[in-house]
Design a protein around this motif. Structure first.
Motif, mmCIF file in Angstrom:
data_model
loop_
_atom_site.group_PDB
_atom_site.id
_atom_site.type_symbol
_atom_site.label_atom_id
_atom_site.label_comp_id
_atom_site.label_asym_id
_atom_site.label_seq_id
_atom_site.Cartn_x
_atom_site.Cartn_y
_atom_site.Cartn_z
ATOM 1 N N SER A 43 18.573 56.635 -15.238
ATOM 2 C CA SER A 43 18.728 55.341 -15.896
ATOM 3 C C SER A 43 19.465 54.354 -14.983
ATOM 4 N N SER A 44 18.978 53.121 -14.925
ATOM 5 C CA SER A 44 19.606 52.107 -14.083
ATOM 6 C C SER A 44 20.566 51.217 -14.874
ATOM 7 N N VAL A 45 20.964 51.667 -16.051
ATOM 8 C CA VAL A 45 21.967 50.940 -16.831
ATOM 9 C C VAL A 45 23.345 51.207 -16.236
ATOM 10 N N GLY A 46 24.129 50.153 -16.063
ATOM 11 C CA GLY A 46 25.499 50.300 -15.610
ATOM 12 C C GLY A 46 26.464 49.774 -16.653
ATOM 13 N N PHE A 47 27.735 50.111 -16.506
ATOM 14 C CA PHE A 47 28.792 49.561 -17.345
ATOM 15 C C PHE A 47 29.800 48.949 -16.385
ATOM 16 N N VAL A 48 29.793 47.636 -16.332
ATOM 17 C CA VAL A 48 30.414 46.906 -15.232
ATOM 18 C C VAL A 48 31.526 46.004 -15.747
ATOM 19 N N ASN A 49 32.608 45.920 -14.972
ATOM 20 C CA ASN A 49 33.651 44.924 -15.231
ATOM 21 C C ASN A 49 33.932 44.162 -13.942
ATOM 22 N N ASP A 50 35.016 43.390 -13.943
ATOM 23 C CA ASP A 50 35.300 42.565 -12.769
ATOM 24 C C ASP A 50 35.625 43.388 -11.531
ATOM 25 N N LYS A 51 36.044 44.634 -11.696
ATOM 26 C CA LYS A 51 36.340 45.492 -10.552
ATOM 27 C C LYS A 51 35.089 46.108 -9.950
ATOM 28 N N GLY A 93 38.070 42.432 -17.538
ATOM 29 C CA GLY A 93 38.455 43.828 -17.381
ATOM 30 C C GLY A 93 37.686 44.776 -18.281
ATOM 31 N N GLU A 94 36.938 44.240 -19.255
ATOM 32 C CA GLU A 94 36.169 45.079 -20.173
ATOM 33 C C GLU A 94 34.837 45.478 -19.556
ATOM 34 N N LEU A 95 34.444 46.723 -19.765
ATOM 35 C CA LEU A 95 33.141 47.188 -19.293
ATOM 36 C C LEU A 95 32.035 46.583 -20.149
ATOM 37 N N VAL A 96 30.990 46.106 -19.483
ATOM 38 C CA VAL A 96 29.861 45.491 -20.174
ATOM 39 C C VAL A 96 28.595 46.204 -19.737
ATOM 40 N N GLU A 97 27.764 46.596 -20.703
ATOM 41 C CA GLU A 97 26.475 47.198 -20.363
ATOM 42 C C GLU A 97 25.655 46.195 -19.557
ATOM 43 N N THR A 98 25.234 46.619 -18.376
ATOM 44 C CA THR A 98 24.619 45.694 -17.422
ATOM 45 C C THR A 98 23.437 46.371 -16.731
ATOM 46 N N SER A 124 39.862 53.633 -11.649
ATOM 47 C CA SER A 124 39.909 53.822 -13.108
ATOM 48 C C SER A 124 38.654 53.262 -13.761
ATOM 49 N N ALA A 125 38.181 52.122 -13.264
ATOM 50 C CA ALA A 125 36.956 51.535 -13.803
ATOM 51 C C ALA A 125 35.747 52.417 -13.507
ATOM 52 N N MET A 126 35.744 53.064 -12.337
ATOM 53 C CA MET A 126 34.649 53.980 -12.006
ATOM 54 C C MET A 126 34.591 55.139 -12.993
ATOM 55 N N LEU A 127 35.745 55.698 -13.298
ATOM 56 C CA LEU A 127 35.817 56.804 -14.254
ATOM 57 C C LEU A 127 35.352 56.340 -15.628
ATOM 58 N N ALA A 128 35.850 55.193 -16.070
ATOM 59 C CA ALA A 128 35.488 54.687 -17.397
ATOM 60 C C ALA A 128 33.996 54.385 -17.478
ATOM 61 N N GLU A 129 33.412 53.897 -16.372
ATOM 62 C CA GLU A 129 31.981 53.598 -16.391
ATOM 63 C C GLU A 129 31.155 54.861 -16.604
ATOM 64 N N THR A 130 31.475 55.916 -15.854
ATOM 65 C CA THR A 130 30.688 57.140 -15.987
ATOM 66 C C THR A 130 30.827 57.727 -17.382
ATOM 67 N N GLN A 131 32.019 57.683 -17.944
ATOM 68 C CA GLN A 131 32.210 58.175 -19.310
ATOM 69 C C GLN A 131 31.402 57.359 -20.312
ATOM 70 N N TYR A 185 28.571 46.643 -7.186
ATOM 71 C CA TYR A 185 27.167 46.709 -7.583
ATOM 72 C C TYR A 185 26.386 45.451 -7.206
ATOM 73 N N GLY A 186 27.095 44.423 -6.741
ATOM 74 C CA GLY A 186 26.413 43.207 -6.332
ATOM 75 C C GLY A 186 25.801 42.440 -7.480
ATOM 76 N N VAL A 187 26.423 42.518 -8.662
ATOM 77 C CA VAL A 187 25.913 41.776 -9.817
ATOM 78 C C VAL A 187 26.783 40.550 -10.045
ATOM 79 N N GLU A 188 26.168 39.483 -10.518
ATOM 80 C CA GLU A 188 26.882 38.245 -10.749
ATOM 81 C C GLU A 188 27.076 38.021 -12.243
ATOM 82 N N GLY A 189 28.135 37.307 -12.571
ATOM 83 C CA GLY A 189 28.420 37.019 -13.969
ATOM 84 C C GLY A 189 29.904 36.829 -14.174
#
Length: 559
Positions: free
Chosen positions: A330-338, A351-356, A303-310, A343-347
């Motif tokens: 573009s190398s911008v992602g929209f990332v949450n805890d899932k 559950g909310e998508l964050v521009e990353t 579900s997070a994958m779908l929401a990220e692409t949207q 993506y190997g990003v730390e932070g």
């Protein structure tokens, strides 16, 4: 009491009316060819409208959006409808949007439920009513019929239509078990309106020919095409006013409204709908992966994958006002805890998508997002074939045959000289009977082999080095690449890929397959967009400027 007979008769008359008109489009003859270059010689700037149907049923998404915008409440009435069929990859193709007996009954039930909901919910009814009823309520009912009818029909009601709804209002008293006489009358009017072919179909009545022997659409027909192209819903009051005032009679007037509409939040719906279908994003939902290999992968991850692409698509097109290259690189992602572990990003993600920002050496655009990579992979391993087929068909518009029905899909085991997935695929598809297709399919699939079955980057495969190099023919160009970033960067610049994106929008925007007449229009659009950098908002505005959008070709009817 039995109300079903007259109301079912109304539906039958509505649908038979629509069928009679749609029969004149030539649907009984040969299908349009989806080969825009066949038997066509194009002169620069000279185009003709393609054979757009006079009636196009609302898709289920358009139906729900229209109900929402009519009554200010998202009722999701189409949830119980049978799914719309897809033709040439899109479910808004007029050819497939028929009304079966089952759908006719669904429309009736939905109309009844919506009308009841509107009348019972005083907040909704208050927004719909243009007046406070006095006396027997007939005067207010007529005002409602005029105001709501204009929005339901996407044009003002004729005098005859208005009087028919006034009569329906009068018949409503006593049809229902509750409600005042006024509320029962209004409820009946809404039920009847929502079963009209003028609501269920986008109806184009213009017939007069101009000097070029084609049919100019009137303002309300253009307004309807604009709203369902750019909003996937009905025209708003401003667009209806522009139609009534003649502002949509010129390309400049249409362009002004198109730009206004693309600046509105409602533009998200059509953009999401197009990309959902073009990218096969329905596959992103409810993915299943081997828990022994991909711990914690569940429905919340897909579900997070779908929401990220949207979110990414909205960001690039509406916020960045980006072009096709940006969408692909573009190398911008929209990332949450899932998604952060993938993506190997730390932070500190929730559950909310964050521009990353993602590593540009690893991630670039739609095709390196976890959603695409995971949905085009198997339960426990990658699938270069699935990824490669997608690239050829959806990104490059290549004509690939489906595999034979009895083909053996089992890859050879990992043993001996076969040490990687690439080795397995190359061995399995090496026979001459396979190579004609797999010479096209395998190379783009291999470009993504550094990404595992959930889209994580990997430097090797079980300790074996990964070969993500390849060579393939794209148009007249031989493309050589080493890895996904090199590959998608070249795709982003490819005139073949850019034109394919345009062609898919053209199919979607005109709700039909391509015809021979469309070749010159697409050539003209491609040249203009290439010169301006293939900005996606400009692509949508350009679609509204074509003769295909502003006119209708004369229908050929068999004698």
């Amino acid at each position: 009491m039995n109300r079903s007979t007259p109301r079912m008769l109304l539906v039958a008359l509505a649908l038979s009316s629509a069928a009679a008109c749609s029969g004149s489009t030539g649907d009984g003859g040969p299908d349009p060819v989806d080969e825009p270059g066949v038997e066509v010689q194009c002169a620069p700037g000279v185009t003709a409208p393609g054979p757009t149907p006079r009636l196009t049923r609302l898709t289920h998404a358009q139906y729900d959006n229209t109900i929402r915008d009519l009554f200010g409440k998202d009722m999701k009435a189409s949830a119980s409808f049978l799914a719309d069929p897809a033709f040439e990859g899109f479910d808004n193709n007029a050819k497939g949007l028929i009304v079966s007996d089952r759908l006719a009954r669904d429309y009736r039930r939905a109309a009844e439920a919506i009308a009841a909901d509107v009348v019972v919910d005083q907040a909704v009814l208050g927004k719909v009513l243009p007046c406070a009823p006095e006396g027997d309520g007939a005067a207010c009912a007529r005002q409602l019929i005029q105001a709501l009818g204009k929005r339901v029909y996407r044009r003002p009601l004729s005098a005859e239509q208005e009087e028919a709804y006034v009569a329906a209002y009068a018949r409503g008293d006593g049809l229902f078990e509750s409600g005042t006489p006024f509320e029962q009358g209004i409820r009946h009017v809404i039920e009847v309106m929502l079963q009209s072919p003028h609501f269920l179909y986008r109806v184009e009545l213009s017939e007069a020919l101009d000097s070029e022997q084609i049919i100019p659409l009137d303002g309300h027909e253009v307004a309807t095409r604009l709203s369902y192209l750019l909003w996937n819903s009905l025209p708003d009051d401003a667009l209806l006013a522009a139609a009534a005032g003649g502002a949509l009679g010129t390309p400049a007037g249409i362009e002004a409204e198109a730009r206004r509409m693309l600046a509105d939040s409602r533009a998200v719906s059509a953009l999401s709908d197009f990309h959902r279908q073009w990218l096969h994003m329905s596959r992103y939902a409810d993915l299943s992966k081997d828990p022994a290999l991909y711990e914690g992968f569940d429905a919340s991850v897909s579900s997070a994958m779908l929401a990220e692409t949207q979110a990414f698509i909205r960001h690039v097109i509406l916020e960045m006002e980006g072009d096709y290259r940006t969408l692909m690189t573009s190398s911008v992602g929209f990332v949450n805890d899932k998604l952060a572990p993938i993506y190997g990003v730390e932070g500190s993600f929730t559950g909310e998508l964050v521009e990353t920002p993602l590593d540009p050496a690893v991630r670039a655009g739609l095709l390196t997002q976890a959603g695409f990579l995971s949905s085009h992979a198997f339960f426990d391993k990658t699938s270069p074939i699935h990824r490669g087929v997608f690239i050829q068909r959806q990104i490059l518009c290549a004509d690939l045959r489906d595999p034979p029905a009895n083909i053996n899909t089992e890859l050879p085991p990992l043993q001996g000289e076969i040490r990687t997935t690439r080795d397995q695929v190359e061995a399995h598809t090496s026979p001459a009977s396979c190579s004609s297709c797999h010479d096209m399919i395998n190379p783009p699939g291999f470009a993504f082999e550094h990404f595992d079955a959930v889209g994580r980057y990997r430097a090797d495969e079980g300790g074996e080095p990964i070969d993500a190099t390849g060579t393939m023919k794209v148009g007249e160009t031989e493309m050589r690449f080493d890895g996904a970033i090199d590959f998608v960067t070249q795709l982003a610049e490819s005139p073949v890929a850019q034109r394919c994106y345009l062609t898919n929008w053209y199919r979607y925007g005109n709700a039909r397959q391509l015809s021979r007449e469309d070749a010159c229009t697409i050539d003209d659009l491609d040249a203009k967009l290439a010169a301006s950098g293939y900005n996606i908002k400009e692509l949508l505005v350009a679609l509204t400027q074509t003769k295909t959008f502003r006119y209708r070709a004369v229908e050929e009817v068999d004698q």
